[in-house]
Design an enzyme around this catalytic site. Sequence first.
Site, PDB file in Angstrom:
ATOM      1  N   LYS A   1       0.833  -1.213   0.000  1.00 22.53           N
ATOM      2  CA  LYS A   1       0.000   0.000   0.000  1.00 22.53           C
ATOM      3  C   LYS A   1       0.863   1.256   0.000  1.00 22.53           C
ATOM      4  O   LYS A   1       0.635   2.178  -0.779  1.00 22.53           O
ATOM      5  CB  LYS A   1      -0.908   0.002   1.245  1.00 22.53           C
ATOM      6  CG  LYS A   1      -1.592   1.341   1.490  1.00 22.53           C
ATOM      7  CD  LYS A   1      -2.460   1.330   2.727  1.00 22.53           C
ATOM      8  CE  LYS A   1      -1.775   1.656   4.018  1.00 22.53           C
ATOM      9  NZ  LYS A   1      -1.447   3.071   4.228  1.00 22.53           N
ATOM     10  N   ASN A   2       1.862   1.285   0.887  1.00 17.40           N
ATOM     11  CA  ASN A   2       2.622   2.534   1.033  1.00 17.40           C
ATOM     12  C   ASN A   2       3.643   2.752  -0.079  1.00 17.40           C
ATOM     13  O   ASN A   2       4.312   3.779  -0.117  1.00 17.40           O
ATOM     14  CB  ASN A   2       3.273   2.601   2.418  1.00 17.40           C
ATOM     15  CG  ASN A   2       2.210   2.811   3.488  1.00 17.40           C
ATOM     16  OD1 ASN A   2       1.069   3.168   3.182  1.00 17.40           O
ATOM     17  ND2 ASN A   2       2.575   2.571   4.741  1.00 17.40           N
TER      18      ASN A   2
ATOM     19  N   ARG B   1       0.363  15.230  12.850  1.00 17.49           N
ATOM     20  CA  ARG B   1       1.289  14.722  11.829  1.00 17.49           C
ATOM     21  C   ARG B   1       1.653  15.875  10.904  1.00 17.49           C
ATOM     22  O   ARG B   1       1.017  16.093   9.883  1.00 17.49           O
ATOM     23  CB  ARG B   1       0.648  13.560  11.067  1.00 17.49           C
ATOM     24  CG  ARG B   1       0.532  12.320  11.919  1.00 17.49           C
ATOM     25  CD  ARG B   1      -0.202  11.213  11.219  1.00 17.49           C
ATOM     26  NE  ARG B   1       0.551  10.609  10.136  1.00 17.49           N
ATOM     27  CZ  ARG B   1       0.051   9.677   9.341  1.00 17.49           C
ATOM     28  NH1 ARG B   1      -1.178   9.256   9.489  1.00 17.49           N
ATOM     29  NH2 ARG B   1       0.789   9.166   8.364  1.00 17.49           N
TER      30      ARG B   1
ATOM     31  N   ARG C   1      -8.875  -0.386   4.152  1.00 15.95           N
ATOM     32  CA  ARG C   1      -7.982   0.594   3.528  1.00 15.95           C
ATOM     33  C   ARG C   1      -6.640  -0.034   3.180  1.00 15.95           C
ATOM     34  O   ARG C   1      -6.010   0.365   2.206  1.00 15.95           O
ATOM     35  CB  ARG C   1      -7.723   1.763   4.487  1.00 15.95           C
ATOM     36  CG  ARG C   1      -8.951   2.586   4.767  1.00 15.95           C
ATOM     37  CD  ARG C   1      -8.608   3.762   5.621  1.00 15.95           C
ATOM     38  NE  ARG C   1      -7.505   4.504   4.998  1.00 15.95           N
ATOM     39  CZ  ARG C   1      -6.944   5.585   5.514  1.00 15.95           C
ATOM     40  NH1 ARG C   1      -7.383   6.057   6.650  1.00 15.95           N
ATOM     41  NH2 ARG C   1      -5.966   6.196   4.898  1.00 15.95           N
TER      42      ARG C   1
ATOM     43  N   ASP D   1       4.066   0.698  12.012  1.00 13.41           N
ATOM     44  CA  ASP D   1       2.868   0.082  11.428  1.00 13.41           C
ATOM     45  C   ASP D   1       2.633  -1.355  11.900  1.00 13.41           C
ATOM     46  O   ASP D   1       1.634  -1.972  11.528  1.00 13.41           O
ATOM     47  CB  ASP D   1       2.944   0.131   9.889  1.00 13.41           C
ATOM     48  CG  ASP D   1       2.847   1.557   9.368  1.00 13.41           C
ATOM     49  OD1 ASP D   1       2.384   2.435  10.115  1.00 13.41           O
ATOM     50  OD2 ASP D   1       3.243   1.792   8.212  1.00 13.41           O
TER      51      ASP D   1
ATOM     52  N   CYS E   1      -4.534  13.462  12.948  1.00 10.03           N
ATOM     53  CA  CYS E   1      -5.267  12.232  12.703  1.00 10.03           C
ATOM     54  C   CYS E   1      -5.363  11.488  14.023  1.00 10.03           C
ATOM     55  O   CYS E   1      -4.880  11.979  15.036  1.00 10.03           O
ATOM     56  CB  CYS E   1      -4.593  11.386  11.630  1.00 10.03           C
ATOM     57  SG  CYS E   1      -3.124  10.576  12.200  1.00 10.03           S
TER      58      CYS E   1
ATOM     59  N   ARG F   1      -4.561  10.690   4.088  1.00 12.07           N
ATOM     60  CA  ARG F   1      -3.402  11.599   4.171  1.00 12.07           C
ATOM     61  C   ARG F   1      -2.424  11.427   3.025  1.00 12.07           C
ATOM     62  O   ARG F   1      -1.758  12.374   2.619  1.00 12.07           O
ATOM     63  CB  ARG F   1      -2.642  11.355   5.471  1.00 12.07           C
ATOM     64  CG  ARG F   1      -3.334  11.804   6.696  1.00 12.07           C
ATOM     65  CD  ARG F   1      -2.430  11.561   7.874  1.00 12.07           C
ATOM     66  NE  ARG F   1      -1.208  12.356   7.771  1.00 12.07           N
ATOM     67  CZ  ARG F   1      -1.086  13.595   8.221  1.00 12.07           C
ATOM     68  NH1 ARG F   1      -2.096  14.180   8.801  1.00 12.07           N
ATOM     69  NH2 ARG F   1       0.054  14.237   8.088  1.00 12.07           N
TER      70      ARG F   1
END
Length: 428
Positions: free
Chosen positions: A22-23, A122, A407, A315, A117, A93
């Site tokens: 995802k990132n 952040r 997500r 994470d 958040c 974000r």
Amino acid sequence: MDYFSINGGDPLRGSVRIRGAKNAVLPILSAGLLTDEALHIPNAPQLSDVKTILGLLEAMGCRVERGDDGAATVQADGEIVWEATWDQVRQMRASICVLGPLVGRFGRAKVSLPGGCVFGVRPIDMHIKGLAALGAEITLEEGFIEAQVPGWEDGARLPGGEVFLGTPAGPTVTGTMNVLMAATLAEGRSVIHGAACEPEVGDLVACLNSMGARITGAGSPTLVIEGVEKLHGATHAVIPDRIEAGTYLMAGAITGGRVRVESCIPSHLSAPMDALQSAGYHFEIGEDWIEIAPRRERPLPVDVTTQPYPGFPTDLQAQMMALMVLAEGTSVITDRIYPDRYMHLAELLRLGARIRRQGSSAIIEGVSSLSGAPVTASDLRASAALVMAGLVAKGTTKVHRVYHIDRGYQRIDERVAELGGRIERLVE
Ligand code: EPU
């Protein structure tokens, strides 16, 4: 709204194939704005965050295609709106990742400031500092960052420049990515000192280089970017999601099961595996797979501090906490990246955990069992921790607001069920 109903007690057993990260995919899809040719990502994961970034890029004027298998193509060959609104950035974000490409290619951008958040303040001061160092003029007004390259109307490009991007908490991942993307199309050479070394940054560099960028230093804290006039299209498969892999290994650990994560890059998981080994777990490791073996006893307590890569990732902090809740003794988890990322703590207490918070640390006194209860997911990784806890809790755990988990985890309920977990997605 969907929720998960989980009946705990069954060990997970079997293999799970890890999807694209995802990132990595979110910034990489944003990099599609850097060229008028097509950027194709054959293994884009089927996540709601990917849908969100594609929706944003489409709203900005890009042509977007999605295959049934998730494959995504972005082509920014039309009239591009160089703006991202509050609603778009608030929803996710990572939308901030359009800022760098817009400034790099069009010399202009107006992107809403993301705000805080659930896991704290952040800031994005480093994104701004970096773009300013490359030569953009930046103003903050009415909740927007407006960036422009002097002379953009006449096609002027960013001059390029040198900048240190470190924050007190370490390097910034998306900050590095934004500055990097903008610098690819600068007139001259740029250097980012204190760059994030996360594999996702390296993957973005690989993608940008395959589009014609000239970047060296990926994986190190110094990135050198020789600006080029134009980038072209490319096909780029993103790296496997190390956080998804780590989550399934920890789910295997907590349930006393044997889980093999396939299609992953084991070296990306050295810190989480080290923590699990300290907790008494054993692994078999292949070229692109890791298998965790069951442990009959409760896990041993381990102190863990989150750090930038290659340290233990923030994470996976919530998931590690879920495991430590059942440890034979007391462990301390400290989040140095996000000192307030503890929304899962109160929910774990509802299941019978014994945890105290002290500043940026959580002190966890292991208990021998948990009991099911209704809990509410507050963010993506916290939801994963609650699912893990539900899989061992006695009785039924209902995890509400699972849209958070969708997500970042592709169909986690179906995949956990395939591994033998008793989990159902229901609608309330
Ligand atoms: N920071 C600043 N100033 C900045 C930017 C960051 O002080 O301008 C601080 C942050 O407050 C934090 C630290 O620097 O203490 C690191 O933040 P970073 O900028 O690296 O976070 P991010 O880029 O916004 C990405 C991931 C997050 C992950 C963090 C840390 C994406 C899209 N998001 O966020 O992923 O937690 O890096 O590794 O890549 C998730 O996937 O669940 C997630 C939240």
